[in-house]
Design a protein around this motif. Structure first.
Motif, PDB file in Angstrom:
ATOM      1  N   CYS A  19     -49.283 -15.656 -16.921  1.00  0.00           N
ATOM      2  CA  CYS A  19     -50.153 -14.654 -16.193  1.00  0.00           C
ATOM      3  C   CYS A  19     -50.586 -15.258 -14.746  1.00  0.00           C
ATOM      4  CB  CYS A  19     -51.304 -14.372 -17.035  1.00  0.00           C
ATOM      5  SG  CYS A  19     -51.271 -13.657 -18.471  1.00  0.00           S
ATOM      6  N   HIS A  20     -50.763 -16.560 -14.986  1.00  0.00           N
ATOM      7  CA  HIS A  20     -51.176 -17.085 -13.430  1.00  0.00           C
ATOM      8  C   HIS A  20     -50.086 -17.050 -12.353  1.00  0.00           C
ATOM      9  CE1 HIS A  20     -54.778 -19.501 -14.944  1.00  0.00           C
ATOM     10  NE2 HIS A  20     -55.044 -18.076 -15.341  1.00  0.00           N
ATOM     11  N   VAL A  21     -48.772 -17.482 -12.873  1.00  0.00           N
ATOM     12  CA  VAL A  21     -47.409 -17.640 -12.003  1.00  0.00           C
ATOM     13  C   VAL A  21     -47.416 -16.231 -11.524  1.00  0.00           C
ATOM     14  CG1 VAL A  21     -45.576 -17.246 -13.465  1.00  0.00           C
ATOM     15  CG2 VAL A  21     -45.325 -18.763 -11.507  1.00  0.00           C
ATOM     16  N   GLN A  22     -47.857 -15.020 -12.044  1.00  0.00           N
ATOM     17  CA  GLN A  22     -47.578 -13.644 -11.962  1.00  0.00           C
ATOM     18  C   GLN A  22     -48.747 -13.183 -10.985  1.00  0.00           C
ATOM     19  OE1 GLN A  22     -44.909 -12.219 -12.544  1.00  0.00           O
ATOM     20  NE2 GLN A  22     -44.224 -13.828 -13.940  1.00  0.00           N
ATOM     21  N   GLY A  23     -49.621 -14.109 -10.652  1.00  0.00           N
ATOM     22  CA  GLY A  23     -50.671 -13.637  -9.857  1.00  0.00           C
ATOM     23  C   GLY A  23     -51.937 -12.932 -10.473  1.00  0.00           C
ATOM     24  N   VAL A  24     -52.164 -13.030 -11.999  1.00  0.00           N
ATOM     25  CA  VAL A  24     -53.179 -12.222 -12.417  1.00  0.00           C
ATOM     26  C   VAL A  24     -54.001 -13.238 -13.268  1.00  0.00           C
ATOM     27  CG1 VAL A  24     -53.358 -10.902 -14.879  1.00  0.00           C
ATOM     28  CG2 VAL A  24     -51.370 -10.484 -13.058  1.00  0.00           C
ATOM     29  N   VAL A  25     -55.133 -13.138 -13.077  1.00  0.00           N
ATOM     30  CA  VAL A  25     -56.314 -13.853 -13.430  1.00  0.00           C
ATOM     31  C   VAL A  25     -57.053 -12.954 -14.809  1.00  0.00           C
ATOM     32  CG1 VAL A  25     -57.805 -13.301 -11.781  1.00  0.00           C
ATOM     33  CG2 VAL A  25     -58.401 -15.253 -13.312  1.00  0.00           C
ATOM     34  N   ILE A  82     -54.448 -11.480  -8.221  1.00  0.00           N
ATOM     35  CA  ILE A  82     -54.933 -12.301  -7.264  1.00  0.00           C
ATOM     36  C   ILE A  82     -53.790 -12.804  -6.221  1.00  0.00           C
ATOM     37  CG2 ILE A  82     -55.362 -14.318  -9.034  1.00  0.00           C
ATOM     38  CD1 ILE A  82     -57.740 -15.061  -7.333  1.00  0.00           C
ATOM     39  N   ARG A  83     -53.833 -12.951  -5.038  1.00  0.00           N
ATOM     40  CA  ARG A  83     -52.775 -13.645  -4.211  1.00  0.00           C
ATOM     41  C   ARG A  83     -53.152 -15.231  -4.162  1.00  0.00           C
ATOM     42  NH1 ARG A  83     -53.128  -9.954   1.315  1.00  0.00           N
ATOM     43  NH2 ARG A  83     -53.352  -8.053   0.227  1.00  0.00           N
ATOM     44  N   PRO A  84     -52.100 -15.822  -4.000  1.00  0.00           N
ATOM     45  CA  PRO A  84     -52.224 -17.398  -4.065  1.00  0.00           C
ATOM     46  C   PRO A  84     -53.344 -18.231  -3.624  1.00  0.00           C
ATOM     47  CG  PRO A  84     -50.275 -16.917  -3.988  1.00  0.00           C
ATOM     48  CD  PRO A  84     -50.722 -15.670  -3.637  1.00  0.00           C
ATOM     49  N   ASP A  85     -53.797 -17.907  -2.276  1.00  0.00           N
ATOM     50  CA  ASP A  85     -54.969 -18.377  -1.426  1.00  0.00           C
ATOM     51  C   ASP A  85     -55.953 -17.444  -1.428  1.00  0.00           C
ATOM     52  OD1 ASP A  85     -53.529 -20.530  -0.679  1.00  0.00           O
ATOM     53  OD2 ASP A  85     -52.686 -19.551   1.066  1.00  0.00           O
ATOM     54  N   GLU A  86     -56.274 -16.428  -2.658  1.00  0.00           N
ATOM     55  CA  GLU A  86     -57.155 -15.610  -2.197  1.00  0.00           C
ATOM     56  C   GLU A  86     -58.402 -16.362  -3.440  1.00  0.00           C
ATOM     57  OE1 GLU A  86     -58.225 -10.857  -3.762  1.00  0.00           O
ATOM     58  OE2 GLU A  86     -56.336 -11.655  -4.053  1.00  0.00           O
ATOM     59  N   GLU A 101     -46.995  -6.836  -7.276  1.00  0.00           N
ATOM     60  CA  GLU A 101     -48.482  -6.084  -7.130  1.00  0.00           C
ATOM     61  C   GLU A 101     -49.329  -7.465  -6.499  1.00  0.00           C
ATOM     62  OE1 GLU A 101     -50.987  -3.081  -6.857  1.00  0.00           O
ATOM     63  OE2 GLU A 101     -48.956  -2.799  -7.603  1.00  0.00           O
ATOM     64  N   SER A 102     -49.436  -8.426  -6.930  1.00  0.00           N
ATOM     65  CA  SER A 102     -50.410  -9.637  -6.531  1.00  0.00           C
ATOM     66  C   SER A 102     -49.911 -10.156  -5.374  1.00  0.00           C
ATOM     67  CB  SER A 102     -50.477 -10.460  -7.480  1.00  0.00           C
ATOM     68  OG  SER A 102     -49.295 -11.066  -7.818  1.00  0.00           O
ATOM     69  N   ARG A 103     -48.678 -10.078  -4.913  1.00  0.00           N
ATOM     70  CA  ARG A 103     -47.959 -10.391  -3.604  1.00  0.00           C
ATOM     71  C   ARG A 103     -47.987 -12.020  -3.489  1.00  0.00           C
ATOM     72  NH1 ARG A 103     -50.774  -7.201   1.326  1.00  0.00           N
ATOM     73  NH2 ARG A 103     -49.506  -8.375   2.601  1.00  0.00           N
ATOM     74  N   VAL A 104     -47.742 -12.464  -4.711  1.00  0.00           N
ATOM     75  CA  VAL A 104     -47.376 -13.929  -4.895  1.00  0.00           C
ATOM     76  C   VAL A 104     -46.153 -14.260  -3.981  1.00  0.00           C
ATOM     77  CG1 VAL A 104     -46.593 -15.813  -6.337  1.00  0.00           C
ATOM     78  CG2 VAL A 104     -48.320 -14.103  -7.346  1.00  0.00           C
ATOM     79  N   LEU A 105     -45.299 -13.544  -4.019  1.00  0.00           N
ATOM     80  CA  LEU A 105     -44.110 -13.991  -2.871  1.00  0.00           C
ATOM     81  C   LEU A 105     -44.514 -14.143  -1.551  1.00  0.00           C
ATOM     82  CD1 LEU A 105     -41.205 -11.639  -4.381  1.00  0.00           C
ATOM     83  CD2 LEU A 105     -41.544 -13.963  -4.718  1.00  0.00           C
ATOM     84  N   ASP A 106     -45.753 -13.629  -1.137  1.00  0.00           N
ATOM     85  CA  ASP A 106     -46.159 -13.858   0.306  1.00  0.00           C
ATOM     86  C   ASP A 106     -46.307 -15.416   0.493  1.00  0.00           C
ATOM     87  OD1 ASP A 106     -46.183 -11.229   0.528  1.00  0.00           O
ATOM     88  OD2 ASP A 106     -48.495 -11.012   0.999  1.00  0.00           O
ATOM     89  N   ILE A 107     -46.434 -16.172  -0.340  1.00  0.00           N
ATOM     90  CA  ILE A 107     -46.661 -17.508   0.020  1.00  0.00           C
ATOM     91  C   ILE A 107     -45.192 -18.210   0.505  1.00  0.00           C
ATOM     92  CG2 ILE A 107     -45.992 -18.517  -2.513  1.00  0.00           C
ATOM     93  CD1 ILE A 107     -48.479 -20.446  -2.269  1.00  0.00           C
ATOM     94  N   ILE A 108     -44.335 -17.607   0.279  1.00  0.00           N
ATOM     95  CA  ILE A 108     -42.858 -18.120   0.620  1.00  0.00           C
ATOM     96  C   ILE A 108     -42.988 -18.030   2.207  1.00  0.00           C
ATOM     97  CG2 ILE A 108     -40.391 -17.521   0.674  1.00  0.00           C
ATOM     98  CD1 ILE A 108     -41.286 -18.934  -1.842  1.00  0.00           C
ATOM     99  N   HIS A 109     -43.605 -16.990   2.897  1.00  0.00           N
ATOM    100  CA  HIS A 109     -43.667 -16.950   4.282  1.00  0.00           C
ATOM    101  C   HIS A 109     -44.396 -18.104   5.043  1.00  0.00           C
ATOM    102  CE1 HIS A 109     -41.833 -13.055   3.435  1.00  0.00           C
ATOM    103  NE2 HIS A 109     -43.022 -12.563   3.261  1.00  0.00           N
ATOM    104  N   MET A 110     -45.264 -18.712   4.111  1.00  0.00           N
ATOM    105  CA  MET A 110     -46.171 -19.797   4.450  1.00  0.00           C
ATOM    106  C   MET A 110     -45.501 -21.230   4.511  1.00  0.00           C
ATOM    107  SD  MET A 110     -50.037 -18.379   3.747  1.00  0.00           S
ATOM    108  CE  MET A 110     -49.822 -17.943   2.134  1.00  0.00           C
TER     109      MET A 110
END
Length: 593
Positions: free
Chosen positions: A260-266, A297-301, A483-492
């Motif tokens: 769940c966590h790697v999918q961006g779900v808490v 939840i997003r990685p830095d949220e 949905e949780s936009r986890v992949l956004d962390i790749i841009h950072m």
């Protein structure tokens, strides 16, 4: 037994029962602004009532003398349906909330109703209760007996009438539209269905099949788990598992939570009631259920709405700033209960439990803890650390000596993405400091890091680049990750597009100073790391430059002087460890009035 359960409204005049699933004002948007704190220092609550279940003797010891029972009854350690009534009950927090709402909304007296949903709630006739789900529930499914009940609805067994699900036993969560009296309640149902749809492919996650609706209800069709709750099995064992049996349970919990966590779900409501066994067999698999309080939840949220169950809620949730680490705390509470049969934090009221969670330490001295292995005790302590940054992640916990099995695959950990991202944006001096720290890592840390490095599938030359991080996430992606936009962390992590990283540098980038500080050997690790730093990275640094490195102003100069040796102008051991730790700037939290 129950599959999933709705949230409920409080009986405002009663002291709230600590076993209940609580939702203490939400703060996500204008409709979910945080409610003022009550006079006792904690926000007001609403809760989820219990399921219909048979009663059991409670395995959890009470600190009260024999014959004095502070609980609603000695029957069930789960979620009682009634409150304990004392001769002089404390004032309800809801009264203070109502007064504050009246002042805020300019009303002489706020409307009576649930807290906090009643503020600003639309008239029921104005709410759109059309979800866009299939309208053919009756044609597709035949309902059976009720197996659980919550405030918003109930859960029934069912059977498919046609198609792939024909004659297959199912569970149907039936949510009453009449009880969806706010836009928030409607959105909660939409989100639960979206989460169940998006999360797929894990053996310990309840399987979602369909969502339907008619004029009166929403129907969520899921896999039927007929083996009962984990809580029931704990009770049937008198409240305590052997270490070996507890490991079997915890391995399954960690596996699905890591997924769940790697999918961006808490999940936000991990407790024994929310794990069901697939059958009555002793070796039956468990399934995680009830995503009614879960969120993307997003990685830095950081989330700030306080939800969960009082006995399992993490300290940072009560502070209104938390992420996936809150689930890890709940797993720590479950593990504590499995190993000793009692709760780590206990009080006769919900606010008392909250104070214990924030201030008290779990008891590891009384029986049976002296006979529990040191590895098991260390495991629990590493999950129940009040500083969320020092807790193990679910993936790390699977490599802990208490659970370690080299033949068991370790799941991808989103933490390494967060740490590598920070490393890539750090200054050369900070990178030199963490490289020295990585050379003093314990074997436990290296086991975890080797597993994560292998999951990134290094190139033939033993290096990884940004593409490796991208592909690793893509291999684990579900609709939830999008949905949780986890992949956004790749841009950072873009700086990694122009370079490569070997395993040694990966260890430096993916090491958490905070987690190492939680180890008993931290002082030895820091001393060994400082020796490496002295040889390879320490250099002359002025107080002004050190302040810039830490993003501090001139007011911190007097403190930073103690970090630098007067003899050669380089960092001393104190300065090195403090520099690794960094400085956390926190905005002041207003005190309750």
């Amino acid at each position: 037994m129950g599959q999933c359960y709705g949230k409920t409204n409080p009986t405002a005049e009663n002291d709230h029962d600590p076993n209940t699933t609580t939702i203490i004002s939400s703060a996500g948007d204008a409709a979910r602004s945080p409610a003022p704190s009550a006079a006792n220092g904690f926000p007001s609550v609403k809760s989820t009532p219990a399921r219909n279940s048979s009663t059991h003797p409670s395995p959890w010891p009470s600190p009260y003398p024999h014959g004095v029972n502070p609980s609603p009854s000695p029957a069930r350690a789960s979620t009682p349906r009634r409150f304990f009534r004392r001769p002089f009950p404390p004032p309800s927090p809801a009264k203070h909330i109502r007064a504050s709402l009246a002042k805020r909304l300019g009303q002489a007296k706020p409307k009576e109703g649930p807290i906090p949903e009643d503020r600003g709630a639309e008239p029921e006739q104005a709410l759109d209760k059309s979800f866009g789900y299939s309208k053919s529930f009756g044609a597709k499914y035949e309902l059976g007996k009720e197996v659980g009940r919550g405030h918003f609805g109930h859960t029934c067994s069912a059977r498919g009438k046609k198609g792939e699900l024909k004659d297959q036993p199912l569970a149907v969560k039936i949510i009453s539209k009449a009880k969806m009296t706010t836009a928030i309640a409607i959105e909660d149902v939409r989100r639960e269905v979206k989460l169940l749809k998006a999360l797929s492919g894990h053996k310990h996650l309840v399987r979602f099949y369909d969502a339907c609706e008619d004029a009166n209800n929403v129907y969520i069709v899921m896999e039927l788990c007929e083996g009962g709750e984990l809580l029931d099995r704990i009770l049937s064992r008198g409240g305590r598992y052997t270490e070996e049996d507890a490991k079997v349970i915890i391995l399954q919990i960690l596996s699905v939570v890591a997924f769940c966590h790697v999918q961006g779900v808490v999940h936000r409501d991990l407790k024994p009631e929310n794990f069901l066994f697939t059958s009555r067999s002793e070796d039956a698999d468990m399934k995680l259920i009830d995503f009614g309080l879960s969120d993307f939840i997003r990685p830095d949220e950081r989330l700030n709405d306080i939800v969960g169950s009082a006995y399992y809620v993490a300290p940072e949730v009560l502070h209104r700033s938390y992420s996936v680490e809150a689930d890890i705390w709940s797993i720590g509470v479950i593990t504590y209960i499995l190993l000793c049969g009692s709760r780590p934090f206990w009080a006769r009221t919900e606010s008392g439990i909250f104070r214990a969670v924030l201030r008290a330490d779990p008891n590891f001295d009384d029986l049976p803890w002296p006979s529990v292995t040191p590895e098991a005790k260390d495991f629990v302590k590493r999950l129940l650390n009040k500083d969320y940054r020092k807790r193990m992640t679910a993936a790390q916990a699977l490599t802990h000596p208490w659970l370690r099995d080299d033949s068991r695959p370790i799941p991808l950990d989103i933490l390494i993405y967060k740490l590598v991202k920070s490393y890539l944006h750090a200054t050369p001096f900070k990178r030199a400091a963490v490289k020295a720290l990585s050379k003093a890592l314990t074997e436990e840390q290296l086991v975890y890091l080797r597993a994560q490095f292998r999951l990134l599938e290094p190139n033939r030359d033993g290096h990884i680049s940004l593409d490796n991080f991208k592909m690793a996430l893509a291999r684990h992606a579900t609709d939830a990750m999008r949905e949780s936009r986890v992949l956004d962390i790749i841009h950072m992590m873009e700086p990694l597009a122009y370079r490569k990283m070997d395993f040694e540098e990966f260890c430096a980038a993916a090491t958490s100073t905070y987690q190492l500080e939680a180890l008993d050997r931290w002082e030895d690790i820091a001393s060994a790391a400082f020796e490496h730093f002295e040889r390879e990275g320490n250099r002359v640094i002025s107080i002004e430059e050190l302040a810039r490195e830490l993003n501090l102003g001139p007011s911190a100069y007097s403190i930073l002087r103690d970090w630098i040796r007067s003899s050669d102008g380089k960092l001393n051991l104190l300065g090195y460890t403090k520099f690794l730790h960094g400085v956390t700037l926190r905005s002041p939290v207003p005190r309750p009035r």
